[in-house]
Design a protein around this motif. Structure first.
Motif, PDB file in Angstrom:
ATOM      1  N   GLU A   1       0.880  -1.183   0.028  1.00  0.00           N
ATOM      2  CA  GLU A   1       0.089   0.009  -0.055  1.00  0.00           C
ATOM      3  C   GLU A   1       0.822   1.171   0.131  1.00  0.00           C
ATOM      4  OE1 GLU A   1      -2.634   0.211   3.358  1.00  0.00           O
ATOM      5  OE2 GLU A   1      -3.566   1.943   2.593  1.00  0.00           O
ATOM      6  N   SER A   2       1.842   1.415   0.896  1.00  0.00           N
ATOM      7  CA  SER A   2       2.564   2.432   0.831  1.00  0.00           C
ATOM      8  C   SER A   2       3.444   2.743  -0.325  1.00  0.00           C
ATOM      9  CB  SER A   2       3.766   2.231   2.026  1.00  0.00           C
ATOM     10  OG  SER A   2       3.126   2.214   3.375  1.00  0.00           O
ATOM     11  N   TYR A   3       4.140   1.761  -1.110  1.00  0.00           N
ATOM     12  CA  TYR A   3       4.774   1.664  -2.009  1.00  0.00           C
ATOM     13  C   TYR A   3       3.923   2.203  -3.090  1.00  0.00           C
ATOM     14  CZ  TYR A   3       7.427   0.493  -6.355  1.00  0.00           C
ATOM     15  OH  TYR A   3       8.108   0.563  -7.695  1.00  0.00           O
ATOM     16  N   LEU A   4       2.794   1.529  -3.530  1.00  0.00           N
ATOM     17  CA  LEU A   4       1.771   2.273  -4.636  1.00  0.00           C
ATOM     18  C   LEU A   4       1.061   3.352  -4.200  1.00  0.00           C
ATOM     19  CD1 LEU A   4      -0.228  -1.395  -5.428  1.00  0.00           C
ATOM     20  CD2 LEU A   4       1.978  -0.253  -6.751  1.00  0.00           C
ATOM     21  N   LEU A   5       1.051   3.816  -3.315  1.00  0.00           N
ATOM     22  CA  LEU A   5       0.550   5.319  -2.925  1.00  0.00           C
ATOM     23  C   LEU A   5       1.556   6.046  -3.325  1.00  0.00           C
ATOM     24  CD1 LEU A   5      -0.994   4.759   0.634  1.00  0.00           C
ATOM     25  CD2 LEU A   5      -2.309   5.368  -1.335  1.00  0.00           C
ATOM     26  N   GLN A   6       2.712   5.696  -3.437  1.00  0.00           N
ATOM     27  CA  GLN A   6       3.807   6.924  -4.062  1.00  0.00           C
ATOM     28  C   GLN A   6       4.008   6.951  -5.403  1.00  0.00           C
ATOM     29  OE1 GLN A   6       5.253   8.807  -1.696  1.00  0.00           O
ATOM     30  NE2 GLN A   6       4.235   7.597  -0.230  1.00  0.00           N
ATOM     31  N   GLN A   7       3.215   6.006  -6.243  1.00  0.00           N
ATOM     32  CA  GLN A   7       3.081   5.657  -7.648  1.00  0.00           C
ATOM     33  C   GLN A   7       1.951   6.344  -8.211  1.00  0.00           C
ATOM     34  OE1 GLN A   7       5.970   3.868  -8.960  1.00  0.00           O
ATOM     35  NE2 GLN A   7       6.458   3.793  -6.787  1.00  0.00           N
ATOM     36  N   PRO A   8       2.296   7.614  -8.922  1.00  0.00           N
ATOM     37  CA  PRO A   8       0.972   8.202  -9.375  1.00  0.00           C
ATOM     38  C   PRO A   8       0.106   7.196 -10.124  1.00  0.00           C
ATOM     39  CG  PRO A   8       2.906   9.530  -9.669  1.00  0.00           C
ATOM     40  CD  PRO A   8       3.449   8.379  -9.062  1.00  0.00           C
ATOM     41  N   GLY A   9      -1.127   7.324 -10.192  1.00  0.00           N
ATOM     42  CA  GLY A   9      -1.862   6.406 -11.110  1.00  0.00           C
ATOM     43  C   GLY A   9      -2.216   5.082 -10.519  1.00  0.00           C
ATOM     44  N   ARG A  10      -1.428   4.646  -9.661  1.00  0.00           N
ATOM     45  CA  ARG A  10      -1.435   3.323  -9.038  1.00  0.00           C
ATOM     46  C   ARG A  10      -2.164   3.074  -7.588  1.00  0.00           C
ATOM     47  NH1 ARG A  10       4.289   0.643 -10.016  1.00  0.00           N
ATOM     48  NH2 ARG A  10       3.284  -1.185  -9.668  1.00  0.00           N
ATOM     49  N   GLU A  11      -3.281   3.730  -7.793  1.00  0.00           N
ATOM     50  CA  GLU A  11      -4.138   3.706  -6.414  1.00  0.00           C
ATOM     51  C   GLU A  11      -4.551   2.351  -5.808  1.00  0.00           C
ATOM     52  OE1 GLU A  11      -8.490   5.237  -5.045  1.00  0.00           O
ATOM     53  OE2 GLU A  11      -8.054   4.111  -6.814  1.00  0.00           O
ATOM     54  N   ILE A  12      -4.495   2.206  -4.797  1.00  0.00           N
ATOM     55  CA  ILE A  12      -4.872   0.674  -4.027  1.00  0.00           C
ATOM     56  C   ILE A  12      -5.595   0.991  -3.025  1.00  0.00           C
ATOM     57  CG2 ILE A  12      -2.787   0.541  -3.026  1.00  0.00           C
ATOM     58  CD1 ILE A  12      -2.942  -2.655  -3.412  1.00  0.00           C
ATOM     59  N   LEU A  13      -6.592   0.292  -2.661  1.00  0.00           N
ATOM     60  CA  LEU A  13      -7.375   0.679  -1.271  1.00  0.00           C
ATOM     61  C   LEU A  13      -6.775  -0.393  -0.236  1.00  0.00           C
ATOM     62  CD1 LEU A  13     -10.869   0.419  -2.715  1.00  0.00           C
ATOM     63  CD2 LEU A  13      -9.432   2.510  -2.556  1.00  0.00           C
ATOM     64  N   HIS A  14      -6.890   0.144   1.183  1.00  0.00           N
ATOM     65  CA  HIS A  14      -6.334  -0.665   2.156  1.00  0.00           C
ATOM     66  C   HIS A  14      -6.847  -2.222   2.240  1.00  0.00           C
ATOM     67  CE1 HIS A  14      -4.452  -1.442   6.074  1.00  0.00           C
ATOM     68  NE2 HIS A  14      -5.742  -1.512   6.425  1.00  0.00           N
ATOM     69  N   GLY A  15      -7.774  -2.553   2.245  1.00  0.00           N
ATOM     70  CA  GLY A  15      -8.493  -3.677   2.071  1.00  0.00           C
ATOM     71  C   GLY A  15      -7.578  -4.496   1.078  1.00  0.00           C
ATOM     72  N   GLU A  16      -7.551  -4.039  -0.209  1.00  0.00           N
ATOM     73  CA  GLU A  16      -7.006  -4.672  -1.535  1.00  0.00           C
ATOM     74  C   GLU A  16      -5.746  -5.154  -1.039  1.00  0.00           C
ATOM     75  OE1 GLU A  16      -9.625  -2.661  -4.654  1.00  0.00           O
ATOM     76  OE2 GLU A  16      -7.678  -1.917  -4.643  1.00  0.00           O
TER      77      GLU A  16
END
Ligand SMILES: NC(=O)c1ccc[n+]([C@@H]2O[C@H](COP(=O)([O-])OP(=O)(O)OC[C@H]3O[C@@H](n4cnc5c(N)ncnc54)[C@H](O)[C@@H]3O)[C@@H](O)[C@H]2O)c1
Ligand SMILES: O=C(O)C(=O)C[C@@H](O)[C@H](O)[C@H](O)COP(=O)(O)O
Ligand SMILES: [Zn+2]
Length: 348
Positions: free
Chosen positions: A236-251
């Motif tokens: 989650e932390s890694y993908l949150l830093q990547q523009p356009g690669r949103e991920i939800l906490h539960g995912e």
């Protein structure tokens, strides 16, 4: 940690009773841009005249110290005293951030949680973990502070997007995997086609409360509730830093549970048959999280900031069986990267 949780049609009237007492000087509602529109209308009749609304932008990227300042500024301008009550109306972002901001204002004003997502109703609003993200790390700043009470109205879920509903379901599954094999068996053919979430919420909240009551400050047993989160938070932390690669906490937690179930098997704790059962179930609900093999080390590296670690030892919560979690299991960074590579190889 003594925390009263009201669930069902009785919840909002109970909240009204709490707010309409002379012991409450001011009421400040924190909501995000969506819960203002979708959820405030149901809550509004229960609020005292003269309550103040603070609206924050929606989304994990706003779970920050900067956003806390919106609430702190409003409380300060109101000259709110220690008899004020903050009402957090929203998903886990609002309940985590609002709880933290209230706990810090004048060293602590009371807050109540009115969770409006499945995730916040079954997990985030209960147990007193509050906080915000910092420097790209999840919940890096926070305090343990129990809400004065939690008010769960399942009717809020009617406007929730199905993707958000699924995200919350991951935390329900987590509760089954760490401590309730029977619920896993009973529910694994049902999926998320549920008409009335009330019994699911009641069971999940009761399970979480049983654990939190025994270890409110996460010195031991409570670490069970972090199953799936060593790898999940890293992703989650890694993908949150990547523009356009949103991920939800539960995912992220669902993917993390697959990885950590694999780690449990790899460490000789969980049978191959149970690993397969868990994977099959999770992939019947959650789509595979996409990343490329070149990213595995960078993702795994985030686990070095996990709050369960001791020094350089990464402590993971693993499974001995479905329904039986075990905490403080050391894993190496290389094993975490291997678990991500295993996940990456799975079909889907
Ligand atoms: N404190 C804890 O114990 C704990 C436990 C689990 C997760 N969390 C935290 O919770 C956060 C995730 O919470 P979340 O999944 O609720 O996300 P969220 O708060 O971002 O809410 C998800 C989205 O749904 C919208 N929304 C909320 N309620 C709605 C409703 N009833 N109808 C329509 N839209 C609605 C929100 O505006 C948002 O856009 C993460 O930051 C995670 O770290 C905390
Ligand atoms: O309540 C707990 O304890 C949990 O670990 C619940 C988790 O689902 C939740 O995501 C929590 O915020 C994780 O906390 P952290 O300490 O790993 O940041
Ligand atoms: Zn979680």
């Amino acid at each position: 940690m003594d925390q009263t949780v009201h669930i069902g049609a009785i919840a909002l009237p109970r909240l009204a009773e709490l707010l309409h007492t002379p012991a409450v000087s001011q009421v400040v509602v924190l909501a995000d841009e969506n819960t203002v529109r979708q959820c405030l209308p149901l809550l509004q009749p229960q609020l005292p005249a003269g309550y103040r609304l603070v609206e924050m932008p929606a989304g994990e990227e706003y779970k920050t110290l900067e956003t806390c300042q919106l609430l702190w500024a409003e409380l300060t301008e109101l000259r709110a005293d220690r008899y004020a009550v903050v009402v957090n109306l929203g998903g886990g972002v609002v309940t985590d951030l609002g709880g933290f901001a209230a706990a810090v204002y004048k060293r602590g004003v009371r807050f109540v949680q009115v969770p409006t997502t499945l995730l916040a109703q079954v997990d985030a609003s209960v147990g007193g973990k509050t906080g915000v993200d910092f420097m790209g790390f999840k919940n890096q700043l926070g305090v343990f502070q129990a809400a004065a009470a939690v008010f769960i109205e399942p009717r809020f879920l009617r406007t929730l997007d199905p993707r958000q509903l699924k995200s919350g379901y991951a935390e329900v599954v987590k509760h089954w995997l760490i401590a309730d094999a029977d619920a896993f068996e009973r529910n694994r053919y049902v999926g998320i086609m549920v008409d009335d979430w009330t019994p699911v919420i009641e069971e999940s909240v009761a399970l979480k409360q049983r654990i939190v009551e025994q270890d409110p400050l996460e010195t031991g047993l409570r670490k069970l509730l972090n199953f799936g989160h060593t790898v999940g938070h890293a992703l989650e932390s890694y993908l949150l830093q990547q523009p356009g690669r949103e991920i939800l906490h539960g995912e992220a937690v669902a993917a993390g549970m697959v990885c950590e179930a694999w780690l449990s098997h790899h460490k000789g704790r969980l049978s191959a048959a149970e690993l397969d059962k868990i994977e099959t179930f999770l992939f019947s609900i959650f789509e595979k999280v996409q990343f490329v093999l070149l990213e595995t080390e960078a993702i795994a590296d985030y686990a070095r900031q996990d709050k369960k670690n001791a020094g350089s030892t990464i402590n993971c919560t693993l499974l001995e069986a479905i329904g039986r979690g075990v905490y403080d299991q050391p894993v190496t960074l290389a094993e975490i990267a291997d678990s991500l590579r295993y996940y990456h190889r799975l079909p889907g």
